[in-house]
Each structure stands twice: as C-alpha cells, then as structure tokens.
Scaffold this motif. Structure first.
Motif, PDB file in Angstrom:
ATOM      1  N   ARG A 125       0.820  -1.222   0.000  1.00 31.08           N
ATOM      2  CA  ARG A 125       0.000   0.000   0.000  1.00 31.08           C
ATOM      3  C   ARG A 125       0.845   1.259   0.000  1.00 31.08           C
ATOM      4  N   GLY A 126       2.155   1.100   0.153  1.00 36.37           N
ATOM      5  CA  GLY A 126       3.048   2.257   0.150  1.00 36.37           C
ATOM      6  C   GLY A 126       3.298   2.748  -1.270  1.00 36.37           C
ATOM      7  N   MET A 127       4.051   3.827  -1.379  1.00 38.18           N
ATOM      8  CA  MET A 127       4.304   4.378  -2.716  1.00 38.18           C
ATOM      9  C   MET A 127       5.062   3.384  -3.595  1.00 38.18           C
ATOM     10  N   VAL A 128       6.116   2.775  -3.049  1.00 39.03           N
ATOM     11  CA  VAL A 128       6.940   1.862  -3.840  1.00 39.03           C
ATOM     12  C   VAL A 128       6.203   0.542  -4.077  1.00 39.03           C
ATOM     13  N   HIS A 174      -0.225  -3.838   6.878  1.00 39.93           N
ATOM     14  CA  HIS A 174       0.523  -3.803   8.133  1.00 39.93           C
ATOM     15  C   HIS A 174      -0.345  -4.358   9.272  1.00 39.93           C
ATOM     16  N   ASP A 184       2.063  -7.802  10.882  1.00 43.70           N
ATOM     17  CA  ASP A 184       3.101  -6.874  11.340  1.00 43.70           C
ATOM     18  C   ASP A 184       4.453  -7.573  11.173  1.00 43.70           C
ATOM     19  N   LEU A 185       5.237  -7.109  10.218  1.00 43.52           N
ATOM     20  CA  LEU A 185       6.501  -7.789   9.877  1.00 43.52           C
ATOM     21  C   LEU A 185       7.581  -7.587  10.937  1.00 43.52           C
ATOM     22  N   ALA A 223       9.283  -4.099   0.260  1.00 42.27           N
ATOM     23  CA  ALA A 223       9.092  -2.640   0.194  1.00 42.27           C
ATOM     24  C   ALA A 223       8.381  -2.125   1.439  1.00 42.27           C
ATOM     25  N   ALA A 224       8.317  -2.951   2.487  1.00 42.83           N
ATOM     26  CA  ALA A 224       7.715  -2.491   3.754  1.00 42.83           C
ATOM     27  C   ALA A 224       8.814  -1.870   4.599  1.00 42.83           C
ATOM     28  N   ALA A 225       8.529  -0.723   5.163  1.00 42.32           N
ATOM     29  CA  ALA A 225       9.538  -0.050   5.987  1.00 42.32           C
ATOM     30  C   ALA A 225       8.890   1.096   6.732  1.00 42.32           C
ATOM     31  N   LEU A 236      14.428  -3.397  -0.859  1.00 44.41           N
ATOM     32  CA  LEU A 236      14.507  -1.969  -1.171  1.00 44.41           C
ATOM     33  C   LEU A 236      15.284  -1.239  -0.091  1.00 44.41           C
ATOM     34  N   GLY A 237      16.409  -0.652  -0.461  1.00 42.98           N
ATOM     35  CA  GLY A 237      17.165   0.183   0.463  1.00 42.98           C
ATOM     36  C   GLY A 237      17.015   1.636   0.058  1.00 42.98           C
ATOM     37  N   TYR A 266      18.098   5.292  10.425  1.00 45.70           N
ATOM     38  CA  TYR A 266      17.466   4.645   9.260  1.00 45.70           C
ATOM     39  C   TYR A 266      18.526   4.000   8.372  1.00 45.70           C
ATOM     40  N   LYS A 302      19.104   0.135   7.092  1.00 54.56           N
ATOM     41  CA  LYS A 302      19.127  -0.215   5.660  1.00 54.56           C
ATOM     42  C   LYS A 302      20.432  -0.935   5.300  1.00 54.56           C
ATOM     43  N   LEU A 359      12.598   9.381  -3.953  1.00 57.76           N
ATOM     44  CA  LEU A 359      11.496   8.992  -4.836  1.00 57.76           C
ATOM     45  C   LEU A 359      10.311   9.927  -4.659  1.00 57.76           C
TER      46      LEU A 359
HETATM   47  N1  NAP Z   1       9.977   7.232  -0.463  1.00 58.40           N
HETATM   48  C1  NAP Z   1      11.245   7.444  -0.841  1.00 58.40           C
HETATM   49  O1  NAP Z   1      11.625   8.565  -1.213  1.00 58.40           O
HETATM   50  C2  NAP Z   1      12.231   6.311  -0.839  1.00 58.40           C
HETATM   51  C3  NAP Z   1      13.519   6.564  -1.333  1.00 58.40           C
HETATM   52  C4  NAP Z   1      14.450   5.538  -1.370  1.00 58.40           C
HETATM   53  C5  NAP Z   1      14.106   4.293  -0.901  1.00 58.40           C
HETATM   54  N2  NAP Z   1      12.853   4.061  -0.424  1.00 58.40           N
HETATM   55  C6  NAP Z   1      12.573   2.717   0.106  1.00 58.40           C
HETATM   56  O2  NAP Z   1      11.434   2.147  -0.491  1.00 58.40           O
HETATM   57  C7  NAP Z   1      10.750   1.334   0.465  1.00 58.40           C
HETATM   58  C8  NAP Z   1       9.293   1.705   0.498  1.00 58.40           C
HETATM   59  O3  NAP Z   1       9.148   3.096   0.761  1.00 58.40           O
HETATM   60  P1  NAP Z   1       7.764   3.873   0.511  1.00 58.40           P
HETATM   61  O4  NAP Z   1       8.117   5.271   0.222  1.00 58.40           O
HETATM   62  O5  NAP Z   1       6.896   3.110  -0.409  1.00 58.40           O
HETATM   63  O6  NAP Z   1       7.138   3.835   1.987  1.00 58.40           O
HETATM   64  P2  NAP Z   1       5.623   4.034   2.411  1.00 58.40           P
HETATM   65  O7  NAP Z   1       4.844   4.686   1.331  1.00 58.40           O
HETATM   66  O8  NAP Z   1       5.650   4.670   3.755  1.00 58.40           O
HETATM   67  O9  NAP Z   1       5.080   2.545   2.572  1.00 58.40           O
HETATM   68  C9  NAP Z   1       5.606   1.705   3.532  1.00 58.40           C
HETATM   69  C10 NAP Z   1       4.800   0.427   3.551  1.00 58.40           C
HETATM   70  O10 NAP Z   1       5.362  -0.392   4.570  1.00 58.40           O
HETATM   71  C11 NAP Z   1       4.311  -0.988   5.291  1.00 58.40           C
HETATM   72  N3  NAP Z   1       4.787  -1.239   6.652  1.00 58.40           N
HETATM   73  C12 NAP Z   1       5.421  -0.376   7.488  1.00 58.40           C
HETATM   74  N4  NAP Z   1       5.708  -0.984   8.644  1.00 58.40           N
HETATM   75  C13 NAP Z   1       5.255  -2.267   8.539  1.00 58.40           C
HETATM   76  C14 NAP Z   1       5.237  -3.388   9.402  1.00 58.40           C
HETATM   77  N5  NAP Z   1       5.770  -3.324  10.647  1.00 58.40           N
HETATM   78  N6  NAP Z   1       4.680  -4.533   8.962  1.00 58.40           N
HETATM   79  C15 NAP Z   1       4.136  -4.604   7.734  1.00 58.40           C
HETATM   80  N7  NAP Z   1       4.114  -3.594   6.857  1.00 58.40           N
HETATM   81  C16 NAP Z   1       4.657  -2.425   7.261  1.00 58.40           C
HETATM   82  C17 NAP Z   1       3.152  -0.019   5.253  1.00 58.40           C
HETATM   83  O11 NAP Z   1       1.974  -0.771   5.363  1.00 58.40           O
HETATM   84  P3  NAP Z   1       0.471  -0.153   5.554  1.00 58.40           P
HETATM   85  O12 NAP Z   1       0.208   0.691   4.346  1.00 58.40           O
HETATM   86  O13 NAP Z   1      -0.440  -1.315   5.609  1.00 58.40           O
HETATM   87  O14 NAP Z   1       0.543   0.655   6.804  1.00 58.40           O
HETATM   88  C18 NAP Z   1       3.328   0.599   3.866  1.00 58.40           C
HETATM   89  O15 NAP Z   1       2.600  -0.137   2.918  1.00 58.40           O
HETATM   90  C19 NAP Z   1      11.471   1.534   1.798  1.00 58.40           C
HETATM   91  O16 NAP Z   1      12.347   0.465   2.044  1.00 58.40           O
HETATM   92  C20 NAP Z   1      12.281   2.785   1.593  1.00 58.40           C
HETATM   93  O17 NAP Z   1      13.475   2.774   2.325  1.00 58.40           O
HETATM   94  C21 NAP Z   1      11.905   5.034  -0.381  1.00 58.40           C
END
Ligand code: NAP
Length: 346
Positions: free
Chosen positions: A13-16, A37, A41-42, A63-65, A106-107, A137, A141, A167
């Motif tokens: 459900r996150g952006m990635v 989540h 809960d991972l 991609a959960a983080a 995903l880092g 963080y 990673k 991103l």
């Molecule tokens: N955003 C950026 O600019 C960026 C840049 C570089 C790398 N990344 C990497 O890309 C990855 C994804 O980032 P994102 O931007 O997509 O993040 P995001 O939109 O915040 O989404 C994070 C997802 O992780 C899930 N999550 C968080 N904690 C959890 C847990 N304890 N158990 C199960 N699920 C959990 C959330 O689930 P729910 O929706 O169900 O709550 C959500 O779907 C990360 O590893 C991040 O480091 C992101």
C-alpha cells in the motif's frame, strides 16, 4: 520469476509497493499476494514466519519499511532503527527458511557516507561517517543489505538489494511532518496557493483529509494558524534549509519498472551486493522548488529558513552499473511532478 510465480509484495500500500504492484499487473503477473501492516506486522517474528510457512511465496519484493523525511528521521530515531531492522531480519530469515527463490530488498541511497565522492558509487558503502539526521534509518538499511549478502554467502539464497535515490510519485506520503522533499513541496505550494486565493474551504478540506500539522494546537477552524505552523502565509511560503543542496529524484513507477526488470533478468551473483537506482541527474533544491511552484501555480514569494538542517549537501547516485545492465529511468522531472500533483489532487 515467471508469470504464474507466487509473488509477495511486502508494503503493497506504500508508494513503492503499490508501484511494483501496478508494474507486475501490467506485465501479466497473476499470482501476487499482499497483506496490510494491520493484517501482518513484519516486526513480529513468529507472525512473519507463520505467514511465509503457510503461503510459501516464490518471490518477494521487500518494500515495507518505516519511512519518512528529515524531520521524522531525526525525531523518531529509535522507531526507525528498530522497526526497519526487525522487518528486514524477519523477512529475510523467513524467506530463507520457507525456500523463497528470489527476493528484492529496497534500500535507499542514504546508506552512503555524508561526504562520499559524488556521484555515489556502490563501492562507497561504509567508507565514512553517515549523515547524522538519518543515521538510524541508514544503519537499518545497511543491515538489510548485509543480511541479504550473508544469507546468500552462507545459505546460497538469491536475495538482491537495490538502493533508490529520493522517490516521488503516485500514492506518496503528504503528511506535513513525515513527508519527503518533493511531496512536502507539492502540498505546501498547493496550500499556499489556496491561501493566496483565500479558499479557506478547500484548505479545511485538505487538512481534514490529509491531516493538519501536529504542532498546531489551536482550534480546528483556525486554518491560517495551522498553515503558519508549516511556513505558509498569505504572502509567502517558507521552506526548510538554505535550498542550496542538490537532490536527485526518481519517479516511483520508473523505480518499479527497474525492480521488476532486475527480478526478471538478474540474480544476486550478477548484481553484486546491491545496485543503485536513479536518474543520474540532480538539481539544486531551490530549482526543484521552482519547478513545483510552476506546476502547482503558486505566485507568492518563496523564502528559505537556513536555521533548519539542510541534510546531505549533495546526493547523486552513480547509475552506470544499472544502466550497463540495461535499465534507464525515463520520466522527466517536470512530467513526473505533473503526474504526482494530479494524483495529489485526486
Ligand atoms: N519514499 C522514498 O523517497 C524512498 C527513497 C528511497 C528508498 N525508499 C525505500 O522504499 C521502500 C518503500 O518506501 P515507501 O516510500 O513506499 O514507503 P511508504 O509509502 O511509507 O510505505 C511503507 C509500507 O510499509 C508498510 N509497513 C510499514 N511498517 C510495517 C510493518 N511493521 N509490517 C508490515 N508492513 C509495514 C506499510 O503498510 P500499511 O500501508 O499497511 O501501513 C506501507 O505499505 C522503503 O524500504 C524505503 O526505504 C523510499
């Protein structure tokens, strides 16, 4: 990974994760499994292992983080290091135990030392001190990269890691405290535009749907007071930092394309410990703000609050390794901002 493989997207459900989901569907993958989540809960080892034992996915996109911008990263340091280490350790270990064939972790390019030579090459990992504002963080990673690497070495697993640059895109996080640079700019410019037009109804609606600033303790109908807390006034918009650092920005759907491309064609041995993902081009934050301002249509003054931290002075990924593997980003920044703003308005 073939079209019928059982594929688990952690964090769908996150952006990635949602961009990877869209990409897999567009490429004809039919057996994708997901859990919110709340459902799984991972950070909970037993729940994670039970899920993997039961479902036995063949491929995993991790991609959960716990993710956030500079303010969230430097405020919730314990949460960022604990949750991200636990998620990575549980998913990597459960994947190994349940026989996952391929995993893509995903880092982020924040793993690199603050003063690493630019553009950031994969070889710079652990060659110096990290940027203090996101050290917690980054350590989590880096641990995830090393987990994948050492499980590959000891157990002959096939777990790859990718390090995307900053991103933005569809389904981004627009929280006024937790957002990354570009979504924070989109929302602040949008709110500033509404305030200049004195469209208080639209501002109220935005704050109700996407949340008001947590720091604002005044009455719910004091929208000008709420916006002043995040630097938005009728005359100007004040953004964090000096605006002089450089940032690279990758559209999330381009990233998803790269992730699926790598899972389809490569394995951990050919990729090495990890590979950077980015556009290979950066821009000064002031100019990025200028692009967002144009796309959103804000005509007021932009000010910079240099008392707030700037973060790393420059963060440009060297993408020659992934380019040599056959992938290149294709969405121009202005086009990506237009797509993201359209998604924001919806
Ligand atoms: N955003 C950026 O600019 C960026 C840049 C570089 C790398 N990344 C990497 O890309 C990855 C994804 O980032 P994102 O931007 O997509 O993040 P995001 O939109 O915040 O989404 C994070 C997802 O992780 C899930 N999550 C968080 N904690 C959890 C847990 N304890 N158990 C199960 N699920 C959990 C959330 O689930 P729910 O929706 O169900 O709550 C959500 O779907 C990360 O590893 C991040 O480091 C992101």
């Amino acid at each position: 990974m073939d079209k019928n493989s059982k594929i688990f997207i952690a964090g769908h459900r996150g952006m990635v994760g949602s961009a990877i989901h869209r990409r897999l569907s567009a490429c004809g993958y039919t057996h994708v499994i997901v859990r919110t989540h709340k459902e799984l809960d991972l950070t909970r080892q037993k729940d994670t292992e039970d899920f993997f034992d039961r479902e036995k996915p063949a491929c995993v996109f991790l991609a959960a983080a716990r993710v956030g911008g500079i303010l969230a990263n430097s405020t919730y340091t314990a949460d960022f290091i604990y949750q991200n280490i636990m998620i990575a350790a549980n998913v990597v270990h459960a994947s190994y135990k349940s026989g996952v064939k391929k995993l893509l972790n995903l880092g982020s390019t924040c793993i690199y030392p603050k003063l690493a030579p630019q553009p950031l090459k994969e070889e710079s990992l652990l060659a110096g001190y990290l940027e203090p504002t996101n050290e917690a963080y980054a350590i989590a990673k880096i641990s995830a990269i090393k987990l994948c690497r050492y499980y590959n070495e000891q157990y002959r697993t096939n777990f790859m890691s990718v390090m995307p640059t900053n991103l933005y895109g569809i389904n981004d996080n627009y929280s006024l405290e937790g957002a990354h640079l570009l979504p924070a700019f989109i929302r602040k410019f949008h709110l500033a535009k509404l305030l200049r037009k004195n469209d208080l109804g639209a501002i109220k609606d935005d704050l109700r749907r996407r949340g008001a600033p947590a720091a604002f303790k005044g009455p719910a109908d004091d929208v000008t007071g709420a916006l002043a807390c995040v630097g938005v006034t009728a005359e100007s918009l004040t953004l964090w930092g000096s605006g002089t650092p450089y940032r690279e920005l990758l559209y999330a759907d381009d990233l998803a394309e790269a992730c699926v491309f790598l899972m389809e064609r490569y394995d951990a041995v050919r990729i090495g410990e990890f590979v950077n993902l980015g556009t290979g081009e950066d821009m000064q934050i002031r100019d990025i703000a200028g692009l967002v301002r144009d796309v959103v249509g804000f005509e007021g003054e932009v000010r910079w609050d240099a008392s707030k931290p700037d973060g790393t002075p420059k963060k440009l990924a060297d993408v020659s390794r992934v380019n040599a593997l056959g992938w290149k980003a294709r969405t121009a920044l202005r086009d990506g901002i237009m797509l993201a703003y359209k998604d924001y308005l919806q």
